[in-house]
Design a protein around this motif. Structure first.
Motif, PDB file in Angstrom:
ATOM      1  N   THR A 100       0.831  -1.200   0.000  1.00 36.92           N
ATOM      2  CA  THR A 100       0.000   0.000   0.000  1.00 36.92           C
ATOM      3  C   THR A 100       0.867   1.252   0.000  1.00 36.92           C
ATOM      4  OG1 THR A 100      -1.765  -1.161   1.155  1.00 36.92           O
ATOM      5  CG2 THR A 100      -1.831   1.233   1.219  1.00 36.92           C
ATOM      6  N   GLU A 101       1.945   1.240   0.760  1.00 38.85           N
ATOM      7  CA  GLU A 101       2.834   2.405   0.826  1.00 38.85           C
ATOM      8  C   GLU A 101       3.457   2.687  -0.535  1.00 38.85           C
ATOM      9  OE1 GLU A 101       6.595   4.048   3.495  1.00 38.85           O
ATOM     10  OE2 GLU A 101       6.116   1.905   3.464  1.00 38.85           O
ATOM     11  N   ARG A 102       3.966   1.625  -1.175  1.00 37.83           N
ATOM     12  CA  ARG A 102       4.591   1.811  -2.486  1.00 37.83           C
ATOM     13  C   ARG A 102       3.559   2.243  -3.519  1.00 37.83           C
ATOM     14  NH1 ARG A 102       9.619   2.213  -2.669  1.00 37.83           N
ATOM     15  NH2 ARG A 102      10.156   0.093  -2.020  1.00 37.83           N
ATOM     16  N   ALA A 103       2.361   1.644  -3.474  1.00 35.58           N
ATOM     17  CA  ALA A 103       1.298   1.986  -4.427  1.00 35.58           C
ATOM     18  C   ALA A 103       0.882   3.443  -4.273  1.00 35.58           C
ATOM     19  CB  ALA A 103       0.096   1.062  -4.237  1.00 35.58           C
ATOM     20  N   ALA A 104       0.717   3.878  -3.016  1.00 36.10           N
ATOM     21  CA  ALA A 104       0.322   5.268  -2.775  1.00 36.10           C
ATOM     22  C   ALA A 104       1.414   6.228  -3.221  1.00 36.10           C
ATOM     23  CB  ALA A 104       0.017   5.463  -1.293  1.00 36.10           C
ATOM     24  N   GLY A 105       2.676   5.899  -2.937  1.00 39.30           N
ATOM     25  CA  GLY A 105       3.772   6.765  -3.330  1.00 39.30           C
ATOM     26  C   GLY A 105       3.860   6.952  -4.829  1.00 39.30           C
ATOM     27  N   ALA A 106       3.716   5.849  -5.580  1.00 42.97           N
ATOM     28  CA  ALA A 106       3.804   5.936  -7.033  1.00 42.97           C
ATOM     29  C   ALA A 106       2.629   6.718  -7.615  1.00 42.97           C
ATOM     30  CB  ALA A 106       3.856   4.533  -7.640  1.00 42.97           C
TER      31      ALA A 106
ATOM     32  N   LEU B 180       0.706   9.005  -6.101  1.00 47.59           N
ATOM     33  CA  LEU B 180       0.809  10.423  -5.757  1.00 47.59           C
ATOM     34  C   LEU B 180       1.939  11.114  -6.527  1.00 47.59           C
ATOM     35  CD1 LEU B 180       0.174  10.226  -1.908  1.00 47.59           C
ATOM     36  CD2 LEU B 180      -1.357  11.177  -3.654  1.00 47.59           C
ATOM     37  N   ALA B 181       3.010  10.364  -6.838  1.00 48.99           N
ATOM     38  CA  ALA B 181       4.092  10.943  -7.633  1.00 48.99           C
ATOM     39  C   ALA B 181       3.598  11.305  -9.026  1.00 48.99           C
ATOM     40  CB  ALA B 181       5.265   9.966  -7.717  1.00 48.99           C
ATOM     41  N   TRP B 182       2.814  10.433  -9.621  1.00 51.74           N
ATOM     42  CA  TRP B 182       2.241  10.737 -10.929  1.00 51.74           C
ATOM     43  C   TRP B 182       1.264  11.915 -10.836  1.00 51.74           C
ATOM     44  CZ3 TRP B 182       3.568   9.843 -15.675  1.00 51.74           C
ATOM     45  CH2 TRP B 182       4.342   8.729 -15.991  1.00 51.74           C
ATOM     46  N   ALA B 183       0.451  11.929  -9.770  1.00 49.28           N
ATOM     47  CA  ALA B 183      -0.499  13.030  -9.600  1.00 49.28           C
ATOM     48  C   ALA B 183       0.230  14.363  -9.485  1.00 49.28           C
ATOM     49  CB  ALA B 183      -1.367  12.789  -8.374  1.00 49.28           C
ATOM     50  N   SER B 184       1.332  14.371  -8.745  1.00 49.18           N
ATOM     51  CA  SER B 184       2.096  15.605  -8.579  1.00 49.18           C
ATOM     52  C   SER B 184       2.721  16.051  -9.898  1.00 49.18           C
ATOM     53  CB  SER B 184       3.181  15.396  -7.517  1.00 49.18           C
ATOM     54  OG  SER B 184       4.026  16.527  -7.427  1.00 49.18           O
TER      55      SER B 184
END
Length: 730
Positions: A87-93, A95-99
């Motif tokens: 979940t941590e890795r999925a959220a990070g990736a 949110l990185a694309w969203a940013s």
């Protein structure tokens, strides 16, 4: 200058190359690697997660948002969890694309995702995302009881526990370096795997194809279908996927069928001549199909259980014992001879008693008993090769069954045929087939002439569709009418198969170095397609992109640690393949391998024979092959299953067999799909197979054609199921 971190590099990539680069996963990986440089090794897991997000279409989800991207972000995290990321890795990736895309994400959602990574992941738990970056990976092996796998020998598998009757609605054996006495059968199958007989065109399109969104036209008219091969109405006499699919849609109904699906999506298995998609009482070893009472042959007689049994029997008597007929027949509980083939040959008395015991009728119920549990067996019964059969007067090569579908063959020659309405078929008895056109006219036509006629909207091609794929070069000719072409996976994976018998490939480190120094982008470019469009498809039949292995010569060199192991690779030569293999050899040599390319310049059959002869030896460290997808994921898994093929070390073999057994024993549904994705992940991380690229089919339709879609199950060809025609020009 300081090197950026992955999120900064991603933002830079989008600034330099535009936001639409997010639709090109392999290009994203290459651009990120360029920006991160040598330091990128420290961010392998993060880069993998960003690329997997790209493969799952998360940038496209975010680009579609206007006021708030919260829903797209939440959906994106779920998609990545289903791919096995934490979940941590999925959220990070996500949110990185969203940013990077400047998508509007609420502060509350962003904060909660970054601070609360504790939610469990929803699938693919054999490998974490980080495991994809380890040279010699370790795996979290779940404690699950192994389930009986399909036996590869005549003896019956253990009798499975009985369970309440269920009705699952979903859905080649050996490979070059096979183990044991089944290697004789493997040699025969290599011809199918290497030859790539499905007739697909190697194609990496410049852009995404567009589905036909035009409204359905009125009932009636004559639909013209063009094919580049000879005509036959015996599905046992052709490997042409377009012609086989036409037989299924127009003439030979199966007990079950694949419903039409959106382009690039697998079709759902549905009941056809049977009332259900099959019922099992023992975890997929025994299947019962109850026939509909209202289905009839073209002469008005009812379709019976005996006809259904006759159709299954034909799978045992195929003149060329390979492909889907082979796969289905060897699953059924009929003893095998020393060559690995069933003793029953579809006719005569030899082995008939065993066949009658395994495939039997009781009234309108057909019961099929398998050698072992197999949840995906009903998928084979959707094919015309195994459709219920009642002999009709022959037309062309092979035998011909009466029609149980909406059309009958009115006339047929070597290069043309006409199908007209079947007076004894009704929509009330067949809700799957709209059968809108009144007549089907099939002609053998040169594919270049077809491409030109469709692209220029010639009058004689306006009411036409292609059964055979078009040349790749035709794609650009349809630039002004993209809704008249479709590109779909052809079900053929071009790959390198390591031979784990050799000193080089028995080493996990060397094998991993081999995969890391395989320059797929250069391979695709040399084969004639734009590298940015290369898609890595499943090696286990799941339509899932397993974790890509980045082209990283430095890491490969580190794994070799100064060694210069032999790398002898065999391939069938063509001008394109020689360029492509030379491009691959450059990367392997940079890593430190002593490369020896063995090009077979004779016939493909000679190449097939050569690598079949070499199977079981250490002659080659790897061979370049084409693998045709199986309908049965457990059969495909035998390519790397150490119980059927030469496997890796004992610890790695346990990881492989645990993953496969877990997938085989999971009933159809999302959990089964997730389990097969985990098998894909294991294959990728252990470098048991090295996929290079996937083939695609380009098909076209005339301007008066409506409702054209493609079928993944039939190699990406055009599916005539829902086609209708615009009113004829006055």
């Amino acid at each position: 200058m300081d090197r950026p971190d992955p999120q900064e590099a991603l933002a830079q990539v989008l600034r330099d190359h535009g936001r639409l680069v997010g639709l090109q996963p392999d290009r994203v990986r290459g651009l990120l690697s360029d920006l991160l440089g040598v330091g990128g090794r420290d961010f392998r897991a993060e880069v993998d997660a960003l690329v997997v997000a790209c493969e799952e279409g998360i940038p496209a989800l975010l680009l579609d948002t206007v006021d708030s991207a919260d829903t797209a972000v939440t959906e994106g995290v779920g998609l990545l969890e289903a791919r096995g990321l934490t979940t941590e890795r999925a959220a990070g990736a996500t949110l990185a694309w969203a940013s990077a895309l400047e998508a509007p994400v609420s502060e509350s959602l962003s904060s909660s995702m970054r601070s609360d990574p504790s939610a469990p992941s929803s699938g693919g738990d054999l490998l974490s995302a980080a495991a994809t970056s380890l040279p010699a990976p370790t795996h979290r092996t779940p404690t699950v009881e192994p389930v009986p796998t399909r036996p590869s020998h005549p003896s019956k598998g253990p009798e499975p526990d009985r369970e309440p009757r269920t009705n699952p609605a979903q859905g080649p054996a050996r490979f070059p370096f096979a183990r044991g006495r089944t290697a004789g059968v493997a040699a025969g199958l290599v011809a199918v795997i290497v030859a790539g007989t499905v007739g697909a065109t190697i194609l990496w399109p410049d852009g995404p194809s567009k589905a036909d969104t035009r409204p359905v036209a009125a009932q009636g008219g004559t639909l013209r279908l063009t094919t580049s091969g000879g005509l036959t109405w015996d599905p046992m006499e052709t490997t042409d996927p377009g012609l086989r699919l036409l037989m299924n849609r127009a003439l030979y109904r199966g007990l079950v069928a694949f419903a039409a699906a959106a382009d690039d999506e697998p079709g759902t298995l549905v009941a056809d001549l049977a009332t259900t998609t099959g019922q099992t009482v023992d975890k997929g070893r025994t299947w019962v199909f109850a026939l509909r009472p209202d289905a009839h042959w073209e002469d008005g007689s009812p379709v019976t259980c005996a006809d259904a049994k006759a159709g299954v029997a034909r799978a045992f008597g195929a003149a060329r014992f390979f492909g889907y007929s082979y796969e289905a027949a060897i699953l059924i509980d009929v003893p095998h001879t020393s060559d690995g083939l069933p003793v029953y040959k579809g006719a005569g008395t030899a082995g008939r008693a065993a066949f009658d015991s395994a495939v039997r009728c009781s009234g309108s119920d057909l019961t099929i008993r398998l050698l072992g549990p197999e949840y995906e067996f009903p998928r084979y019964l959707a094919l015309p090769e195994l459709a219920p059969y009642r002999a009709a007067a022959p037309l062309g090569p092979g035998k011909r069954s009466m029609s149980s579908g909406p059309y009958v063959v009115e006339a047929s020659a070597a290069d043309a045929a006409t199908l007209v309405r079947n007076a004894h078929w009704s929509r009330q008895a067949d809700s799957l087939r709209p059968a809108v056109p009144d007549r089907l006219s099939i002609t053998t036509t040169d594919v270049d002439d077809v491409a030109s006629g469709l692209a220029t909207d010639a009058v004689e091609f306006r009411r036409s569709v292609t059964l055979s794929p078009l040349p790749a070069s035709a794609d650009k000719a349809f630039a002004q009418s993209p809704d008249r072409t479709q590109v779909a996976p052809a079900g053929v994976t071009e790959m390198l198969v390591p031979n784990l018998r050799t000193t080089t490939m028995s080493s996990t480190a060397y094998r991993r170095a081999f995969a890391l120094s395989t320059d797929r982008l250069s391979y695709v470019a040399a084969m004639g397609g734009p590298a940015v469009s290369m898609v890595q498809r499943s090696t286990a039949g799941t339509y899932h992109s397993s974790p890509s292995v980045a082209f990283d010569v430095a890491q490969a060199r580190s794994l070799l640690a100064g060694d210069k192991p032999r790398l002898k690779v065999a391939f069938h030569a063509s001008p394109e393949s020689e360029r492509a293999m030379t491009a691959l050899a450059a990367g392997w040599r940079q890593a430190g391998f002593k490369v020896d390319l063995v090009a077979f310049r004779g016939s493909r059959a000679a190449y097939v024979e050569a690598i079949a002869t070499a199977a079981g030896t250490t002659t080659y460290d790897a061979v370049r092959t084409d693998y045709v997808d199986s309908l049965n994921r457990s059969a495909t898994a035998q390519l790397v299953d150490p119980r059927f093929a030469v496997g890796p070390s004992a610890a790695e073999a346990k990881t492989v067999t645990t993953a496969i057994d877990r997938a085989i024993g999971t009933p159809p549904g999302p959990d089964r799909d997730a389990a097969w994705r985990s098998v894909d992940d294991v294959i990728a991380v252990l470098s048991l197979l090295v996929p290079l690229a996937n083939r695609a089919s380009l098909v076209g339709s005339g301007s008066a054609v409506r409702g054209a879609t493609t079928s993944i199950e039939f190699s990406g060809v055009l599916d005539p199921l829902r086609i209708s025609l615009a009113p004829a020009e006055s």
